[in-house]
Design a protein around this motif. Structure first.
Motif, short mmCIF file in Angstrom:
data_model
loop_
_atom_site.label_atom_id
_atom_site.label_comp_id
_atom_site.label_asym_id
_atom_site.label_seq_id
_atom_site.Cartn_x
_atom_site.Cartn_y
_atom_site.Cartn_z
N TRP A 254 9.99 -3.48 3.24
CA TRP A 254 8.78 -3.26 2.45
C TRP A 254 8.73 -1.81 1.99
CZ3 TRP A 254 5.79 -6.85 0.50
CH2 TRP A 254 4.64 -6.46 -0.16
N SER A 255 8.43 -1.63 0.73
CA SER A 255 8.35 -0.28 0.17
C SER A 255 7.36 0.58 0.95
CB SER A 255 7.89 -0.34 -1.29
OG SER A 255 8.82 -1.03 -2.06
N MET B 49 3.66 10.08 5.75
CA MET B 49 2.62 9.04 5.73
C MET B 49 2.00 8.86 4.34
SD MET B 49 2.38 7.76 8.74
CE MET B 49 0.76 7.23 9.20
N GLN B 50 1.66 9.96 3.68
CA GLN B 50 0.95 9.87 2.42
C GLN B 50 1.78 9.14 1.36
OE1 GLN B 50 -0.25 13.63 0.83
NE2 GLN B 50 -1.39 12.74 -0.86
N LYS B 51 3.01 9.55 1.17
CA LYS B 51 3.86 8.91 0.16
C LYS B 51 4.16 7.46 0.56
CE LYS B 51 7.12 11.38 -1.66
NZ LYS B 51 8.44 12.07 -1.85
N GLY B 52 4.37 7.21 1.85
CA GLY B 52 4.65 5.86 2.31
C GLY B 52 3.50 4.90 2.05
N LEU C 74 3.19 4.25 -1.77
CA LEU C 74 4.19 3.30 -2.26
C LEU C 74 3.92 1.88 -1.78
CD1 LEU C 74 7.49 5.35 -2.04
CD2 LEU C 74 6.34 4.56 -4.10
N ALA C 75 3.45 1.73 -0.55
CA ALA C 75 3.13 0.40 -0.04
C ALA C 75 1.98 -0.23 -0.82
CB ALA C 75 2.80 0.47 1.44
N VAL C 76 0.96 0.56 -1.11
CA VAL C 76 -0.19 0.06 -1.87
C VAL C 76 0.21 -0.27 -3.31
CG1 VAL C 76 -2.44 0.71 -2.81
CG2 VAL C 76 -1.91 1.18 -0.41
N VAL C 77 1.01 0.58 -3.93
CA VAL C 77 1.49 0.32 -5.29
C VAL C 77 2.30 -0.98 -5.32
CG1 VAL C 77 3.05 1.13 -7.11
CG2 VAL C 77 1.39 2.70 -6.09
N ALA C 78 3.12 -1.20 -4.31
CA ALA C 78 3.92 -2.42 -4.24
C ALA C 78 3.02 -3.65 -4.14
CB ALA C 78 4.89 -2.37 -3.07
N TYR D 295 13.05 3.25 -5.51
CA TYR D 295 12.60 4.62 -5.28
C TYR D 295 12.23 4.83 -3.81
CZ TYR D 295 9.93 8.86 -5.14
OH TYR D 295 9.47 10.10 -4.79
N SER D 296 11.60 3.86 -3.21
CA SER D 296 11.22 3.96 -1.80
C SER D 296 12.44 4.13 -0.90
CB SER D 296 10.42 2.72 -1.39
OG SER D 296 10.13 2.74 -0.02
N ILE D 297 13.49 3.38 -1.18
CA ILE D 297 14.71 3.50 -0.39
C ILE D 297 15.32 4.89 -0.57
CG2 ILE D 297 17.09 2.65 -0.15
CD1 ILE D 297 15.94 -0.16 -0.82
N TYR D 298 15.37 5.37 -1.82
CA TYR D 298 15.91 6.70 -2.10
C TYR D 298 15.08 7.79 -1.43
CZ TYR D 298 16.91 10.97 -4.67
OH TYR D 298 17.20 12.26 -5.00
N ALA D 299 13.76 7.70 -1.57
CA ALA D 299 12.87 8.72 -0.98
C ALA D 299 12.97 8.70 0.55
CB ALA D 299 11.43 8.47 -1.43
N THR D 300 13.15 7.54 1.13
CA THR D 300 13.32 7.44 2.57
C THR D 300 14.60 8.14 3.01
OG1 THR D 300 12.09 5.37 2.69
CG2 THR D 300 13.61 5.84 4.51
#
Length: 76
Positions: free
Chosen positions: A16-17, A27-30, A33-37, A61-66
């Motif tokens: 999950w993104s 936490m903030q970016k995560g 991204l979860a809410v946007v997904a 993008y979530s995978i890359y940012a992680t």
């Protein structure tokens, strides 16, 4: 700050993104991204399939940012 396992973080982002970012202490970016997904999934089913492309882009993008965040947390 403890080192984070790259494989666990990437698997969480794959599932999950945003989950991998939350695991990697961003936490903030995560959460964003979860809410946007979630919003894009809802729009994909009720408005237009075009939002499926947005979901895919957010997921990649979530995978890359992680990946980048785990490297920062681990000091690499």
């Amino acid at each position: 700050m403890a080192n984070k396992n790259m494989i666990i973080a990437l698997v969480l982002s794959f599932i999950w993104s945003g989950l991998g970012l939350i695991y990697a202490e961003d936490m903030q970016k995560g959460i964003i991204l979860a809410v946007v997904a979630v919003i894009c999934y809802i729009l994909m089913y009720f408005v237009s399939p075009i939002f499926g492309m947005v979901v895919f882009i957010v997921w990649i993008y979530s995978i890359y940012a992680t990946y980048k965040q785990v490297k920062v947390v681990n000091g690499q």
